[in-house]
Design an enzyme around this catalytic site. Structure first.
Site, short mmCIF file in Angstrom:
data_model
loop_
_atom_site.label_atom_id
_atom_site.label_comp_id
_atom_site.label_asym_id
_atom_site.label_seq_id
_atom_site.Cartn_x
_atom_site.Cartn_y
_atom_site.Cartn_z
N LYS A 35 -41.86 23.43 -25.87
CA LYS A 35 -41.15 23.29 -27.14
C LYS A 35 -42.12 23.45 -28.32
O LYS A 35 -41.80 24.12 -29.31
CB LYS A 35 -40.46 21.93 -27.21
N THR A 86 -32.48 8.01 -27.62
CA THR A 86 -32.00 6.72 -27.12
C THR A 86 -30.63 6.91 -26.46
O THR A 86 -29.62 6.42 -26.96
CB THR A 86 -31.90 5.67 -28.25
N THR A 122 -32.00 5.74 -33.40
CA THR A 122 -30.94 4.75 -33.46
C THR A 122 -31.16 3.72 -32.36
O THR A 122 -31.13 4.05 -31.18
CB THR A 122 -29.56 5.42 -33.29
N GLU A 151 -31.38 7.03 -39.56
CA GLU A 151 -30.97 8.33 -40.10
C GLU A 151 -29.46 8.40 -40.20
O GLU A 151 -28.74 7.78 -39.42
CB GLU A 151 -31.53 9.45 -39.22
N ARG A 154 -25.71 14.47 -40.48
CA ARG A 154 -24.59 15.12 -39.81
C ARG A 154 -25.04 16.48 -39.30
O ARG A 154 -25.58 17.28 -40.08
CB ARG A 154 -23.41 15.30 -40.76
N LYS A 207 -26.78 0.97 -39.16
CA LYS A 207 -26.58 2.28 -38.53
C LYS A 207 -25.42 2.25 -37.54
O LYS A 207 -24.53 3.11 -37.58
CB LYS A 207 -27.88 2.70 -37.82
N CYS A 263 -23.97 11.06 -31.47
CA CYS A 263 -24.02 9.73 -32.09
C CYS A 263 -22.84 8.83 -31.74
O CYS A 263 -23.02 7.76 -31.15
CB CYS A 263 -24.10 9.89 -33.61
N LYS A 266 -22.32 7.36 -27.92
CA LYS A 266 -23.35 6.43 -27.43
C LYS A 266 -23.50 5.22 -28.35
O LYS A 266 -23.77 4.12 -27.88
CB LYS A 266 -24.69 7.14 -27.26
N LYS A 324 -18.43 20.11 -32.55
CA LYS A 324 -18.04 20.45 -33.92
C LYS A 324 -18.67 21.79 -34.26
O LYS A 324 -19.58 22.26 -33.55
CB LYS A 324 -18.51 19.37 -34.91
#
Length: 434
Positions: A35, A86, A122, A151, A154, A207, A263, A266, A324
């Site tokens: 990466k 996470t 998160t 954070e 979106r 959050k 998001c 989870k 999305k």
């Protein structure tokens, strides 16, 4: 100032790049050598509009770099951000914090001088306390503070969300750490962005509470959509009518096949688990999770019903696979429930997504992937729209009728107008509209 960003996933790469755009020297760290090598070649590991150019500009300016060497990145940093994954832990739904804790151990070994360690990932309430304990145990002599800075990005508009946020939340009770964080976000202070300072545990909970509330709004309007279908009302008019109330607001009142992504699924699960652990169960959130899971599974039934009660041997053309538009993220996408159910019912599924097919092929191997919408729909018995990419909106009734074998459309995002579709001779199924 100089910061190290541990993790070059969605949050880490976007946040690190945007900080460098603020004029800060940023080193992004990842254990994945492949990466990092691709990032050196300006090949992005994720799809996010505008990110590639922003990375290239800041690398060229010398403010942004990438490495696998955590020690070199951390040793001279004023602040070190933990932005690792996470994911939900198998079995109990709690957030898997193993990557966070491993990063804390490595940071402890590498830091020199006073350092602010910032959890950008998160994490459940109390994680900052554990990170602090880990570092103190390994480096009792070290000068540091642990800060929570969640954070609110979106996918698809993450750069704008970072550069022009509704608010920045910072959890710390240390004046020294507060000063460092103010310097990092100085650009946002200048444009009068609300900066909310809280305790660390409060910041961690903000959050989860924010994401869970938005997931609840989505689930609420989806259930109202089901009621609208029964009583002959229009869910879009209902959403407009209640959304104009300033206490409610119009955002996240868009009916569909259920929420997905990295998001909401989870985070709702993790908050439910935390609440149970503290003997303060959140019944509303538990219901939201249950209703959303069942809704995604039920969407395939709409397709079967639209096809006269059976899809066996029929060709289903699916447009959109990601959760999305404007992302390649397939995590918990409704397509992962809908398509396997159609395949199990005997359907022949063809699919196209502008950005998500590389990831989709790993998760949905038993279908045919096409190069565009036209080849997906050619002689299909039914069109199923799962993700509302803009290019799909341009498919008018005349073109759809020429492509499809049968004029049957199941629109799970309410892209087309019901009256126009019926007038054009389509069997048209949408969400919450008569």
């Amino acid at each position: 100032m100089r910061i190290a960003m541990i993790g070059t996933g969605y949050v880490g790469l976007v946040s690190g790049t945007c900080f460098s755009e603020f004029g800060i020297d940023v080193v992004c760290v990842d254990k994945d050598a492949a990466k990092i090598e691709k990032l050196h070649q300006n090949v992005m590991p994720i799809y996010e509009p505008g990110l590639e150019d922003l990375v290239a500009d800041n690398v060229k300016a010398g403010r942004l770099s990438f490495t696998t060497d955590l020690t070199s990145a951390v040793k001279d940093a004023d602040a070190v951000f933990i932005a690792v994954g996470t994911p939900s832990r198998r079995g109990d739904g709690h957030a898997d914090l193993s990557y966070v804790y491993a990063a804390a151990e490595e940071i402890a070994d590498a830091m020199t001088g006073y350092t602010v360690i910032v959890t950008k990932s998160t994490v459940p309430v109390g994680t900052g306390d554990e990170v602090e304990a880990i570092i103190k145990k390994r480096r009792p002599d070290a000068e540091f503070d642990v800060v929570s800075n969640p954070e609110f990005l979106r996918e698809g508009s993450a750069i704008n969300d970072f550069m022009r946020p509704d608010r920045v939340v910072i959890g710390t009770e240390s004046d020294r750490a507060r000063h460092v964080m103010k310097q990092l976000y100085r650009v946002l202070y200048l444009i009068e962005t609300p900066i909310v300072f809280t305790s660390r545990r409060t910041s961690e909970l903000i959050k989860y509470a924010g994401n869970t509330f938005l997931a609840t709004k989505i689930t609420f309007i989806n259930e109202i959509a089901d009621l609208c279908e029964k009583v002959g009302a229009d869910v879009h008019d209902v959403a407009k009518g209640i959304g104009l109330d300033g206490r409610i607001g119009k955002k996240f009142l868009h009916p569909g096949p259920g929420y997905g992504g990295s998001c909401f699924p989870k985070d709702t699960l993790a908050l439910v688990k935390t609440a149970r652990d503290y003997d303060a169960p959140l019944r509303i959130v538990e219901t939201v999770v249950d209703v959303n899971d069942k809704r995604k599974k039920a969407m395939a039934e709409r397709v079967v019903k639209a096809c006269g009660g059976s899809v066996k041997g029929k060709t289903v053309g699916v447009l959109g696979l990601t959760f999305k538009p404007n992302t390649d993220d397939m995590r918990d996408s409704p397509s992962l429930d809908i398509i396997p159910a159609l395949v199990e019912a005997g359907a022949i599924v063809r699919a196209f997504d502008p950005e998500g097919m590389h990831e989709a092929k790993k998760m949905l191997p038993a279908i045919t992937y096409c190069d565009d919408a036209q080849s997906t729909l050619k002689d299909a018995d039914v069109l199923v729209l799962i993700t509302e990419w803009n290019e799909f909106r341009a498919l008018g009734t005349d073109r759809l009728k020429k492509l499809l074998k049968a004029p049957v459309v199941v629109d799970l995002r309410n892209v087309w107008d019901p009256a126009e579709m019926r007038e054009a001779g389509f069997t048209y199924v949408s969400i919450g509209r008569p």
